[in-house]
Write a protein that holds these residues in place. Structure first.
Motif, short mmCIF file in Angstrom:
data_model
loop_
_atom_site.label_atom_id
_atom_site.label_comp_id
_atom_site.label_asym_id
_atom_site.label_seq_id
_atom_site.Cartn_x
_atom_site.Cartn_y
_atom_site.Cartn_z
N GLY A 1 0.78 -1.23 0.00
CA GLY A 1 0.00 0.00 0.00
C GLY A 1 0.81 1.28 0.00
N ALA A 2 2.10 1.17 -0.29
CA ALA A 2 2.94 2.38 -0.32
C ALA A 2 2.43 3.35 -1.39
N THR A 3 2.54 4.63 -1.10
CA THR A 3 2.22 5.66 -2.09
C THR A 3 3.43 5.81 -3.01
N VAL A 4 3.24 5.57 -4.29
CA VAL A 4 4.36 5.60 -5.24
C VAL A 4 4.49 6.99 -5.86
N VAL A 5 5.70 7.55 -5.80
CA VAL A 5 6.00 8.83 -6.44
C VAL A 5 6.92 8.54 -7.62
#
Length: 326
Positions: free
Chosen positions: A121-125
């Motif tokens: 669930g990491a927010t990907v940049v």
């Protein structure tokens, strides 16, 4: 940063890609965002290859003193297997008071780590290099918009043609254009702003190099090569600049007009060489002449990378001058 709340901070951020400007910007924005929530946030940076499981467990465990923490893990692709396992286990149930930011180049190395963070669930940049021309056009347009301006696609095209594909240089050019105009950027604006830069010659490069202004010399050199100035006259101009300063310095102090006849040079050239010669020693000039000769040989001898030979000469001549100053 208005509207940022603790709940809006992503517990895990994955900055994915090998474009340094985008990765650096992602870190800067993450730090600013978390500081807007807690100005006293504890920000720590680590290299993944040097971190142990014990150290990461201590950093990610609840603090006795409370307070928000931001942990920045660089080169995530280099993390060892035991560290990857510990971080992926943590990512399933992260501490709400801790934000973990992982930078990962996005290649095949360490791919399981990046995939695992994404799955948790990491927010990907995204921070991958922009490969297509359309992507760069969009980058310029968005960069102008970020700065509060407006930009047409043909203006983006014109700026890329004038500055090149390096994102840092494009970002700096966008910022400069916004600062120097009303923010409405057209192709004509870009053309008007960059028209003067085409006048760069080898002597522009040499003059900046001789006074030790490396950033100006490199900017002039890259622009000269970009607009099609041949490397040979640039190398000649650099050698001439060093030789002229050395000849004028060896003639001793004196009025430029008095020295003109004995040196066989116009007075204006002697005056310029006298200004450029301040801070040089005879030893430094000897070294600079060696560098200029090596550069000439490389450029005229068909070096595989003549641009690199010229850049190296700029750095080496400036270093000889710094040695003189010391």
């Amino acid at each position: 940063m208005g509207g940022v709340t603790p709940a809006s901070l992503a517990p895990i951020l994955l900055v994915l890609g090998d474009e340094e400007l985008l990765a650096t910007r992602a870190v800067t924005e993450a730090v600013a965002k978390v500081r807007s929530v807690d100005p006293e946030v504890d920000v720590r940076e680590y290299q993944a290859s040097a971190l142990t499981v014990g150290e990461i467990a201590e950093m990610l465990s609840p603090s006795l003193f409370g307070g928000r923490r931001l942990l920045i893990l660089r080169s995530g692709q280099d993390a060892r297997k035991d560290l990857v396992a510990a971080l992926l286990a943590y990512a399933k149930n992260p501490d709400p008071e801790v934000q973990l930011l992982v930078l990962h180049l996005g290649g095949a190395k360490g791919k399981a780590f990046a995939d695992g963070l994404r799955a948790a669930g990491a927010t990907v940049v995204p921070a991958a290099k922009l490969k297509g021309h359309r992507d760069r056009v969009a980058f310029v347009r968005d960069e102008i918009r970020r700065g509060g301006g407006k930009c047409t696609d043909d203006a983006s095209e014109a700026l890329i043609a004038a500055v090149g594909n390096d994102l840092r240089e494009l970002a700096a050019a966008c910022s400069q254009l916004i600062a120097d105009t009303d923010g409405r950027i057209s192709a004509e604006t870009v053309s008007r702003y960059y028209r003067g830069r085409v006048e760069v010659t080898g002597f522009t490069v040499a003059d900046a190099t001789m006074v030790g202004d490396v950033p100006a010399a490199l900017e002039a050199l890259r622009w000269a090569l970009h607009v099609g100035v041949d490397p040979v006259p640039i190398a000649d101009a650099l050698a001439d600049g060093v030789r002229t300063v050395a000849r004028v310095a060896s003639a001793g102090r004196g009025n430029a007009y008095q020295l003109a006849s004995s040196l066989g040079m116009p007075a204006w050239k002697i005056e310029r060489a006298q200004r450029q010669g301040r801070g040089w020693t005879p030893e430094g000039l000897v070294r600079a002449m060696q560098v200029a000769a090596e550069c000439n040989a490389a450029v005229k001898g068909g070096s595989d990378d003549r641009a690199y030979a010229l850049e190296r000469a700029v750095f080496s001549v400036a270093a000889a001058r710094q040695g003189s100053a010391r």
